[in-house]
Write a protein that holds these residues in place. Structure first.
Motif, PDB file in Angstrom:
ATOM      1  N   TYR A 199       9.844   4.679  -4.932  1.00 11.70           N
ATOM      2  CA  TYR A 199       8.944   5.071  -3.853  1.00 11.70           C
ATOM      3  C   TYR A 199       9.262   4.198  -2.634  1.00 11.70           C
ATOM      4  CZ  TYR A 199       6.046   7.421  -7.403  1.00 11.70           C
ATOM      5  OH  TYR A 199       5.575   8.229  -8.396  1.00 11.70           O
ATOM      6  N   THR A 200       9.548   4.854  -1.532  1.00  6.85           N
ATOM      7  CA  THR A 200       9.985   4.096  -0.354  1.00  6.85           C
ATOM      8  C   THR A 200       9.028   4.201   0.828  1.00  6.85           C
ATOM      9  OG1 THR A 200      11.312   5.987   0.383  1.00  6.85           O
ATOM     10  CG2 THR A 200      12.406   4.360  -1.013  1.00  6.85           C
ATOM     11  N   HIS A 201       7.994   5.029   0.727  1.00  6.53           N
ATOM     12  CA  HIS A 201       7.087   5.218   1.863  1.00  6.53           C
ATOM     13  C   HIS A 201       5.894   4.259   1.786  1.00  6.53           C
ATOM     14  CE1 HIS A 201       5.513   7.784  -1.336  1.00  6.53           C
ATOM     15  NE2 HIS A 201       4.346   7.838  -0.713  1.00  6.53           N
ATOM     16  N   TYR A 202       6.149   3.056   1.325  1.00  5.21           N
ATOM     17  CA  TYR A 202       5.089   2.060   1.191  1.00  5.21           C
ATOM     18  C   TYR A 202       5.002   1.187   2.442  1.00  5.21           C
ATOM     19  CZ  TYR A 202       8.868  -1.308   0.300  1.00  5.21           C
ATOM     20  OH  TYR A 202       9.988  -2.104   0.417  1.00  5.21           O
ATOM     21  N   THR A 203       3.895   0.513   2.576  1.00  5.59           N
ATOM     22  CA  THR A 203       3.762  -0.540   3.589  1.00  5.59           C
ATOM     23  C   THR A 203       3.568  -1.862   2.862  1.00  5.59           C
ATOM     24  OG1 THR A 203       1.364  -0.237   3.755  1.00  5.59           O
ATOM     25  CG2 THR A 203       2.754   1.037   5.265  1.00  5.59           C
ATOM     26  N   SER A 223       0.853  -1.192   0.000  1.00 11.13           N
ATOM     27  CA  SER A 223       0.000   0.000   0.000  1.00 11.13           C
ATOM     28  C   SER A 223       0.885   1.237   0.000  1.00 11.13           C
ATOM     29  CB  SER A 223      -0.903   0.029   1.237  1.00 11.13           C
ATOM     30  OG  SER A 223      -1.803  -1.058   1.242  1.00 11.13           O
ATOM     31  N   ILE A 224       0.384   2.296  -0.626  1.00 13.37           N
ATOM     32  CA  ILE A 224       1.121   3.564  -0.628  1.00 13.37           C
ATOM     33  C   ILE A 224       0.127   4.701  -0.837  1.00 13.37           C
ATOM     34  CG2 ILE A 224       1.630   3.601  -3.112  1.00 13.37           C
ATOM     35  CD1 ILE A 224       4.425   4.679  -2.383  1.00 13.37           C
ATOM     36  N   GLU A 225       0.365   5.812  -0.162  1.00 18.02           N
ATOM     37  CA  GLU A 225      -0.519   6.970  -0.282  1.00 18.02           C
ATOM     38  C   GLU A 225       0.265   8.195  -0.707  1.00 18.02           C
ATOM     39  OE1 GLU A 225      -3.182   7.801   2.905  1.00 18.02           O
ATOM     40  OE2 GLU A 225      -3.508   5.685   3.407  1.00 18.02           O
ATOM     41  N   LYS A 250      -5.042   7.325  -2.293  1.00 15.69           N
ATOM     42  CA  LYS A 250      -4.394   6.062  -1.955  1.00 15.69           C
ATOM     43  C   LYS A 250      -4.109   5.354  -3.268  1.00 15.69           C
ATOM     44  CE  LYS A 250      -4.455   2.279   1.322  1.00 15.69           C
ATOM     45  NZ  LYS A 250      -5.078   1.734   2.533  1.00 15.69           N
ATOM     46  N   THR A 261       3.026   2.641 -10.347  1.00 15.32           N
ATOM     47  CA  THR A 261       3.360   2.926  -8.949  1.00 15.32           C
ATOM     48  C   THR A 261       3.890   1.675  -8.261  1.00 15.32           C
ATOM     49  OG1 THR A 261       1.641   4.624  -8.858  1.00 15.32           O
ATOM     50  CG2 THR A 261       2.468   3.792  -6.753  1.00 15.32           C
ATOM     51  N   VAL A 267       7.687   1.082  -6.662  1.00 13.90           N
ATOM     52  CA  VAL A 267       7.980   0.553  -5.318  1.00 13.90           C
ATOM     53  C   VAL A 267       9.026  -0.546  -5.429  1.00 13.90           C
ATOM     54  CG1 VAL A 267       7.044  -0.801  -3.406  1.00 13.90           C
ATOM     55  CG2 VAL A 267       5.746   1.150  -4.293  1.00 13.90           C
TER      56      VAL A 267
END
Length: 499
Positions: free
Chosen positions: A53-57, A10-12, A17, A44, A48
């Motif tokens: 993009y590194t702010h993912y869960t 997941s990423i926002e 979202k 997206t 990841v």
């Protein structure tokens, strides 16, 4: 056999979202299609995986081992490489092919203040090119290569770094049929070398030709994963859109008026030769041909970006001179270029700015002060009319999906009272749903009495949308046809020089 798993990703971003608990799995020696409508989240998800993009869960596993990816170098060390759609932005044009292929290594050598063995650099790069059976000299400057060759250089760079997972983002969008076949040969070669290829594309027929598996996404969520041989194009489209597609091309009641725009014996200094055609009110004419036929050169010459050497243009019977794009706009021409990120939009600016930039005088008070309220209302109207998916009209265009960027590139011209609309490959990199939106807008413009010039190498679009077609080959128009009297085979025949 190597296995990659992405679990619950997941990423926002501000206001949206982009990914919601997405699953993705692939293996070495497989070509895996990743598909979804524009804004579905596929690019997206791959960013990841590539460390952009590194702010993912969520979690990423390779061969069962958890592998956090915090930056692009982490991804590369794990064997993940990505070739983006805009190849020019990933290469250094004034460096050689060898320097571009081994760029990461050269940076490390420089950081350690070591002496570069240029003979070795050129030789090693040439070995990589030869191994892929590419007829490219490692000493040539990248600026001298074709777009297809540049893409091959990026693939060569990727595999020079012990690539295990290669992501190709819309790789065939700028390629001709022969260049696409060469790319497919490279993909199959890498497949035999146990590389896993993740293939992002909106061209469904080619997925069935080259891919083994397919994952479908919609609205930032995982929808399904299937073996390509166990599904169909119709099923994939339905899964992408969440509904049945129906007819892609809008029905038209063609009401053709008088001649609106004439091109008379146009030639440029380099390529175009004695081109003549006309566009009537309410008519959609196709400019058809293969990559390199001269379609883009013609469009840019009509719009004043390239200069005419000889010939004449007439609008409503009156001669006009488009000596620059600014003059072309004043002469009531609009142009949606093929390379939207380079030429069609201001990527660092908002939707609001992009949709007003071609007609700022409309939003100026006393010719000096910008009417921000009017500018915002205009932007919102275009977003609503074209169903642009964005968190708000203040979003930077660079953060939109390719299809939504294209809608902005087209929508900005709705603020101008144009008579002739020139579209150069307007559906390049656009999903089937967004394509239908674009086709409906073009048909609406024609219904309003505008003249449409639609240049593309996509023969189905020519056949489904246009009234008459001019076929180009080697910088010339070689055939004029009433579109509903020909088929794809005939268009291809004329496009390859047949007469």
């Amino acid at each position: 056999m190597s296995k990659l798993e992405m679990k619950d990703i997941s990423i926002e971003f501000p206001g949206v979202k982009a990914l919601d608990d997405v699953e993705f799995t692939t293996e070495s020696s497989r070509v895996h299609a990743l598909i979804g409508a524009n804004g579905a989240g596929k690019s997206t998800l791959m960013k990841v995986l590539a460390g952009s993009y590194t702010h993912y869960t969520g979690e990423i596993y390779i061969d069962g081992k958890k592998c956090p990816i915090a930056n692009p170098r982490d991804a590369q060390e794990l064997g993940v490489q990505i070739v983006y759609q805009e190849v020019d932005t990933a290469l250094v044009p004034y460096l050689s092919v060898a320097e571009n292929i081994l760029l990461n290594e050269l940076v490390l050598i420089k950081e350690k203040n070591r002496i570069i063995n240029w003979t070795d650099i050129y030789k090693r790069a040439q070995v990589i090119l030869d191994d892929l059976k590419l007829a490219i000299n490692s000493k040539v400057l990248v600026s001298e290569l074709s777009l297809a060759e540049k893409q091959m250089v990026l693939i060569a760079r990727a595999i020079s770094f012990k690539c295990k997972y290669l992501i190709l983002d819309e790789p065939t969008a700028p390629l001709s049929n022969s260049e696409t076949k060469e790319l497919f040969r490279i993909v199959n070669e890498l497949k035999r070398k146990d590389v896993a290829i993740i293939f992002i594309s909106h061209r469904l027929p080619e997925l069935f030709e080259i891919c083994d598996d397919i994952t479908i996404m919609r609205d930032g969520k995982f929808v399904a994963q299937k073996l390509i041989k166990e599904t169909s194009q119709a099923e994939i489209v339905e899964l992408m859109l969440g509904r049945k597609m129906g007819d892609q091309f809008p029905a038209r009641t063609v009401e053709i008026g008088e001649t609106l725009f004439e091109v008379i014996e146009l030639s440029d200094a380099d390529y175009l030769k004695d081109i003549s055609f006309e566009v009537k009110r309410g008519e959609i004419i196709g400019i058809s041909g293969l990559v390199g036929a001269g379609k883009t050169e013609l469009c840019k010459t009509l719009f004043g970006e390239y200069q005419m050497k000889s010939g004449q243009l007439k609008l409503a019977g009156k001669p006009i001179k488009n000596t620059s794009p600014n003059r072309a706009v004043k002469n009531k021409l609009a142009f949606v270029p093929e390379e939207r990120r380079k030429e069609g939009i201001l990527v660092e600016e908002s939707i609001t700015t992009n949709t007003s930039v071609v007609n700022l005088t409309k939003f100026c008070q006393l010719k000096t002060f910008l009417n921000f309220s009017g500018e915002r209302k205009n932007a919102q109207s275009i977003v609503d009319q074209l169903s642009v998916k964005a968190p708000s009209i203040h979003a930077q265009v660079k953060n939109l999906s390719g299809g939504n960027q294209q809608k902005v590139a087209i929508g900005k011209w709705l603020t101008v009272d144009s008579e002739i609309y020139i579209f150069d490959e307007p559906t390049k990199g656009v999903d089937v749903g967004a394509k239908k939106d674009i086709f409906e807008l073009i048909v609406q413009l024609a219904a309003e009495g505008k003249g449409i010039i639609y240049a593309t190498c996509e023969f189905p679009e020519i056949l489904g949308l246009t009234d008459r077609t001019y076929v180009m080959y080697d910088g010339q128009i070689v055939k004029e046809v009433v579109t509903n009297t020909v088929d794809e085979e005939q268009l291809l025949y004329y496009s390859t020089g047949g007469n």
